[in-house]
Design a protein around this motif. Structure first.
Motif, PDB file in Angstrom:
ATOM      1  N   GLY A   1      -6.636  11.739   6.756  1.00 50.11           N
ATOM      2  CA  GLY A   1      -6.297  11.106   8.143  1.00 50.11           C
ATOM      3  C   GLY A   1      -4.837  10.467   8.102  1.00 50.11           C
ATOM      4  N   LYS A   2      -4.469  10.544   7.182  1.00 50.16           N
ATOM      5  CA  LYS A   2      -3.068   9.785   7.138  1.00 50.16           C
ATOM      6  C   LYS A   2      -1.904  10.644   7.007  1.00 50.16           C
ATOM      7  CE  LYS A   2      -5.209   5.387   5.840  1.00 50.16           C
ATOM      8  NZ  LYS A   2      -5.332   4.377   4.952  1.00 50.16           N
ATOM      9  N   LEU A   3      -0.476  10.309   6.998  1.00 47.09           N
ATOM     10  CA  LEU A   3       0.696  11.033   6.769  1.00 47.09           C
ATOM     11  C   LEU A   3       1.332  10.178   5.759  1.00 47.09           C
ATOM     12  CD1 LEU A   3       2.807  13.178   7.148  1.00 47.09           C
ATOM     13  CD2 LEU A   3       3.579  11.921   9.044  1.00 47.09           C
TER      14      LEU A   3
ATOM     15  N   VAL B   1       1.061   6.651   7.733  1.00 48.06           N
ATOM     16  CA  VAL B   1       0.836   6.801   9.001  1.00 48.06           C
ATOM     17  C   VAL B   1      -0.689   7.029   9.298  1.00 48.06           C
ATOM     18  CG1 VAL B   1       1.562   7.411  11.488  1.00 48.06           C
ATOM     19  CG2 VAL B   1       3.042   7.137   9.696  1.00 48.06           C
ATOM     20  N   THR B   2      -1.519   6.334  10.024  1.00 45.04           N
ATOM     21  CA  THR B   2      -2.866   6.641  10.489  1.00 45.04           C
ATOM     22  C   THR B   2      -2.957   7.789  11.434  1.00 45.04           C
ATOM     23  OG1 THR B   2      -3.823   4.760   9.623  1.00 45.04           O
ATOM     24  CG2 THR B   2      -5.288   5.890  11.000  1.00 45.04           C
ATOM     25  N   LEU B   3      -3.236   9.051  11.377  1.00 44.55           N
ATOM     26  CA  LEU B   3      -3.351   9.808  12.435  1.00 44.55           C
ATOM     27  C   LEU B   3      -4.716  10.274  13.025  1.00 44.55           C
ATOM     28  CD1 LEU B   3      -1.358  12.728  10.367  1.00 44.55           C
ATOM     29  CD2 LEU B   3      -0.405  11.432  12.345  1.00 44.55           C
ATOM     30  N   PHE B   4      -5.672   9.893  12.180  1.00 46.72           N
ATOM     31  CA  PHE B   4      -7.130  10.236  12.829  1.00 46.72           C
ATOM     32  C   PHE B   4      -8.116   9.630  11.911  1.00 46.72           C
ATOM     33  CE2 PHE B   4      -5.795  14.244  11.166  1.00 46.72           C
ATOM     34  CZ  PHE B   4      -6.662  14.414  10.131  1.00 46.72           C
TER      35      PHE B   4
ATOM     36  N   ASP C   1     -12.773   3.648   9.460  1.00 38.59           N
ATOM     37  CA  ASP C   1     -12.699   3.365  10.904  1.00 38.59           C
ATOM     38  C   ASP C   1     -11.582   3.869  11.785  1.00 38.59           C
ATOM     39  OD1 ASP C   1     -14.411   1.388  10.215  1.00 38.59           O
ATOM     40  OD2 ASP C   1     -13.219  -0.170   9.563  1.00 38.59           O
ATOM     41  N   GLN C   2     -12.256   3.784  12.925  1.00 40.84           N
ATOM     42  CA  GLN C   2     -11.221   4.760  13.929  1.00 40.84           C
ATOM     43  C   GLN C   2      -9.963   3.675  14.298  1.00 40.84           C
ATOM     44  OE1 GLN C   2     -11.339   7.612  15.267  1.00 40.84           O
ATOM     45  NE2 GLN C   2      -9.442   7.251  16.338  1.00 40.84           N
ATOM     46  N   THR C   3      -8.729   4.108  13.989  1.00 42.72           N
ATOM     47  CA  THR C   3      -7.381   3.549  14.029  1.00 42.72           C
ATOM     48  C   THR C   3      -6.658   4.270  14.950  1.00 42.72           C
ATOM     49  OG1 THR C   3      -7.847   2.928  11.709  1.00 42.72           O
ATOM     50  CG2 THR C   3      -5.660   2.464  12.755  1.00 42.72           C
ATOM     51  N   GLN C   4      -5.930   3.256  15.790  1.00 43.30           N
ATOM     52  CA  GLN C   4      -5.070   4.085  16.908  1.00 43.30           C
ATOM     53  C   GLN C   4      -4.090   4.981  16.070  1.00 43.30           C
ATOM     54  OE1 GLN C   4      -3.230   1.173  19.079  1.00 43.30           O
ATOM     55  NE2 GLN C   4      -2.170   2.650  20.397  1.00 43.30           N
TER      56      GLN C   4
END
Length: 442
Positions: free
Chosen positions: A185-187, A206-209, A215-218
């Motif tokens: 879920g990260k770049l 970078v957290t994408l989803f 946990d849900q991150t913006q």
């Protein structure tokens, strides 16, 4: 020390075919002049490269048009973009990728997110293993630019579901960058992140989803601590290489990557040494424990000799283990596998040194073989296919296949080869040729 004895004859044949107007030969000769060739003692010559590319482009060859566009940048960007757009209309995959990247960054063209999205979408839909080769497809980092546009709403409406579907398809086909994003879920790839103005080198991935168990991150927020990355491509100093290899490099030739033996190689070497020492001790113990059986099985003279020197098995196996240990470690200490900004170099040997070097254009393709443990610890064998390969040790090299020793991060190694092998080149104003697009070296 061996050389690529077939190279000059092959180049002369290509020149004859190109002079007759063969588009395929024009593309190859143009690329040779664009990047130069150390074994042929040819320096990069943009004028000659453009001449041969232009001859093939007039025959309608898309490879030559793409190469000609590379020679036109940055002096004549309008002509280069026109050539790239002509190639794009012909569904030339790399031209679609290049145009998408240029419009995304606003490089040589005005920034246009909508055009970038359209080109990247078509590129991602056409770039498949059956068209570009499984290993090339596996290491293409730019395939994730289209789903990233969907995730971030660049040139389109945000659509996380569609982006995940595209990432899933690319992952199932074998693309490593897509798999990394889908599973984390990260770049974390800084080259892709740079296209969207993210600095993963300074701030971390970078957290994408969110994915299962996270946990849900913006979207587009940075983690507090950078994740530990595998080694990236970075320019190394020549002082890190042996003097022999330093003398072989061209002045101002940057070192992009030096492949290293994996740690498991050293661990395995020490374990083998301890095994032979332990085996000798075990044999000595068993001979003392079963002296009667050993006496009956051996001639009396041999048994008397062993009885006089009971530690002989320890000495023999220990000596063998030491020589085996030194042989493997000397191989590690004397082997250098290097990628510069224009070629591949493989040097090995202690007293009799063999060095194989070839330009990227001479490499037909590169593959990776990993065991289950190698897949877990990220090490493996790299196989390089090239007509120019000829070694003294490897019988398979007679067929143009060179298998390197175990190296760490083999897919990073082949990824750099593929990035340099596929793209046309331009001069960046400081001497060394660099890819026409891609933002410089990793």
């Amino acid at each position: 020390m061996s050389t690529d004895v077939q190279t000059k004859d092959t180049f002369n044949d290509l020149m004859r075919q190109a002079d007759k107007g063969d588009p395929g030969a024009c593309a190859k000769v143009g690329h040779i002049y664009a990047v130069g060739d150390h074994s042929l003692e040819l320096e990069p010559n943009r004028a000659l490269a453009a001449q041969y590319y232009d001859k093939g482009a007039q025959a309608g060859d898309l490879h030559c048009m793409y190469g000609l566009a590379g020679t036109c940048l940055p002096e004549n960007p309008d002509k280069a973009i026109a050539l790239l757009e002509t190639c794009a209309k012909g569904k030339y995959i790399w031209s679609l990728a290049t145009l998408g990247d240029l419009y995304l960054r606003g490089r040589h063209v005005p920034h246009d997110a909508n055009k970038a999205f359209q080109y990247l979408q078509e590129y991602t839909s056409l770039c498949r293993p059956d068209k570009v080769g499984q290993n090339t497809f596996r290491v293409r980092w730019d395939l994730v630019l289209y789903p990233l546009c969907l995730l971030l709403g660049v040139g389109c409406e945000k659509d996380e579901k569609k982006a995940r579907d595209v990432l899933t398809e690319l992952t199932n086909l074998g693309n490593l960058s897509a798999g990394d994003i889908l599973h984390t879920g990260k770049l974390s790839d800084w080259m892709a992140a740079k296209r969207f103005n993210f600095d993963t080198k300074a701030h971390g991935p970078v957290t994408l989803f969110s994915v299962a168990g996270q946990d849900q991150t913006q979207v587009s927020t940075f983690t507090s601590k950078p994740r530990v990355h595998k080694p990236q491509y970075e320019v190394l100093h020549k002082e890190h290489l042996s003097k022999f290899l330093q003398r072989s490099l061209i002045p101002d030739e940057p070192i992009l990557m030096r492949a290293q033996f994996p740690r498991i190689y050293t661990v395995d070497t020490y374990l083998r040494l301890f095994f032979y020492l332990g085996l000798g001790r075990w044999i000595e113990h068993m001979m003392a424990l079963h002296a009667d059986a050993v006496s009956a099985a051996l001639p009396s003279q041999a048994y008397a000799w062993l009885a006089q020197y009971p530690q002989l098995p320890v000495y023999i196996l220990g000596l063998y283990g030491v020589f085996h240990f030194l042989g493997r470690m000397i191989k590690k200490w004397t082997t250098e596998i290097v990628l510069t900004d224009r070629r591949f170099i493989y040097k090995h040997g202690l007293f009799s040194i063999e060095m194989i070097q070839m330009n990227f254009w001479q490499i037909e393709h590169s593959d990776v073989t990993q065991s289950m443990l190698g897949n877990m610890l990220d090490y493996g064998l790299v196989h390089i296919q090239s007509y120019a390969v000829q070694t003294q040790e490897d019988p398979s090299a007679a067929k143009g296949l060179l298998t390197l020793p175990l190296i760490a991060h083999p897919f990073l190694f082949t990824r750099l080869i593929e990035d340099n092998r596929q793209l046309p080149y331009k001069n960046n104003g400081v001497g060394a040729p660099v890819p026409m697009w891609g933002g410089g070296r990793r």
